[in-house]
Write a protein that holds these residues in place. Structure first.
Motif, PDB file in Angstrom:
ATOM      1  N   GLU A   1       0.746  -1.210  -0.054  1.00  0.00           N
ATOM      2  CA  GLU A   1       0.019   0.121  -0.031  1.00  0.00           C
ATOM      3  C   GLU A   1       0.740   1.293  -0.068  1.00  0.00           C
ATOM      4  N   SER A   2       2.118   1.345   0.370  1.00  0.00           N
ATOM      5  CA  SER A   2       3.046   2.331   0.277  1.00  0.00           C
ATOM      6  C   SER A   2       3.864   2.465  -1.020  1.00  0.00           C
ATOM      7  N   ILE A   3       3.708   1.504  -1.709  1.00  0.00           N
ATOM      8  CA  ILE A   3       4.896   1.504  -3.085  1.00  0.00           C
ATOM      9  C   ILE A   3       4.569   2.398  -4.058  1.00  0.00           C
ATOM     10  N   ARG A   4       3.288   2.930  -4.343  1.00  0.00           N
ATOM     11  CA  ARG A   4       3.056   4.090  -5.077  1.00  0.00           C
ATOM     12  C   ARG A   4       3.336   5.368  -4.574  1.00  0.00           C
ATOM     13  N   THR A   5       3.275   5.430  -3.371  1.00  0.00           N
ATOM     14  CA  THR A   5       3.732   6.863  -2.761  1.00  0.00           C
ATOM     15  C   THR A   5       5.373   6.829  -2.849  1.00  0.00           C
ATOM     16  N   TYR A   6       6.125   5.667  -2.660  1.00  0.00           N
ATOM     17  CA  TYR A   6       7.514   5.907  -2.737  1.00  0.00           C
ATOM     18  C   TYR A   6       7.965   6.037  -4.137  1.00  0.00           C
ATOM     19  N   CYS A   7       7.552   5.353  -4.920  1.00  0.00           N
ATOM     20  CA  CYS A   7       7.997   5.362  -6.378  1.00  0.00           C
ATOM     21  C   CYS A   7       7.361   5.963  -7.504  1.00  0.00           C
ATOM     22  N   GLY A   8       5.836   5.843  -7.389  1.00  0.00           N
ATOM     23  CA  GLY A   8       5.048   6.548  -8.408  1.00  0.00           C
ATOM     24  C   GLY A   8       4.275   5.319  -9.242  1.00  0.00           C
ATOM     25  N   PHE A   9       4.876   3.970  -8.770  1.00  0.00           N
ATOM     26  CA  PHE A   9       4.119   3.183  -9.491  1.00  0.00           C
ATOM     27  C   PHE A   9       3.550   2.125  -8.582  1.00  0.00           C
ATOM     28  N   ASN A  10       2.507   1.330  -8.907  1.00  0.00           N
ATOM     29  CA  ASN A  10       1.780   0.271  -8.204  1.00  0.00           C
ATOM     30  C   ASN A  10       2.779  -0.901  -8.438  1.00  0.00           C
ATOM     31  N   LYS A  11       2.424  -1.975  -7.750  1.00  0.00           N
ATOM     32  CA  LYS A  11       3.061  -3.517  -7.770  1.00  0.00           C
ATOM     33  C   LYS A  11       2.887  -3.919  -9.233  1.00  0.00           C
ATOM     34  N   ASP A  12       1.655  -4.198  -9.708  1.00  0.00           N
ATOM     35  CA  ASP A  12       1.333  -4.560 -11.201  1.00  0.00           C
ATOM     36  C   ASP A  12       2.374  -3.880 -12.144  1.00  0.00           C
ATOM     37  N   GLU A  13       2.316  -2.587 -11.989  1.00  0.00           N
ATOM     38  CA  GLU A  13       3.139  -1.727 -12.920  1.00  0.00           C
ATOM     39  C   GLU A  13       4.578  -2.069 -12.818  1.00  0.00           C
TER      40      GLU A  13
ATOM     41  N   ILE B   1       5.824  -4.938 -11.774  1.00  0.00           N
ATOM     42  CA  ILE B   1       5.942  -6.362 -12.470  1.00  0.00           C
ATOM     43  C   ILE B   1       6.085  -6.221 -13.826  1.00  0.00           C
ATOM     44  N   ASP B   2       4.932  -5.634 -14.506  1.00  0.00           N
ATOM     45  CA  ASP B   2       4.754  -5.460 -15.831  1.00  0.00           C
ATOM     46  C   ASP B   2       5.980  -5.080 -16.512  1.00  0.00           C
ATOM     47  N   PHE B   3       6.581  -4.051 -15.928  1.00  0.00           N
ATOM     48  CA  PHE B   3       7.852  -3.252 -16.470  1.00  0.00           C
ATOM     49  C   PHE B   3       8.885  -4.358 -16.414  1.00  0.00           C
ATOM     50  N   THR B   4       9.088  -4.895 -15.115  1.00  0.00           N
ATOM     51  CA  THR B   4      10.220  -5.982 -15.137  1.00  0.00           C
ATOM     52  C   THR B   4      10.173  -6.727 -16.191  1.00  0.00           C
TER      53      THR B   4
END
Length: 58
Positions: free
Chosen positions: A27-39, A41-44
């Protein structure tokens, strides 16, 4: 926009995404880097595929 980088720099970026998922609550990832978990993973996945196609080992 095109960005030039070395395979080593791209490896660094690809490896940092999954590290975020391991060390930051979802729940904190987007605040930290601007991307959510799925984004992340997709980019990676897409970037690993590009490196594989170019013949660079991860």
């Amino acid at each position: 926009m095109n960005v030039d980088m070395t395979p080593e720099e791209l490896r660094y970026i690809i490896n940092c995404g999954p590290a975020l998922l391991q060390h930051i609550p979802e729940e904190s990832i987007r605040t930290y880097c601007g991307f959510n978990k799925d984004e992340i993973i997709d980019f990676t996945i897409r970037m690993r595929k590009k490196l594989d196609e170019a013949g660079y080992d991860m």
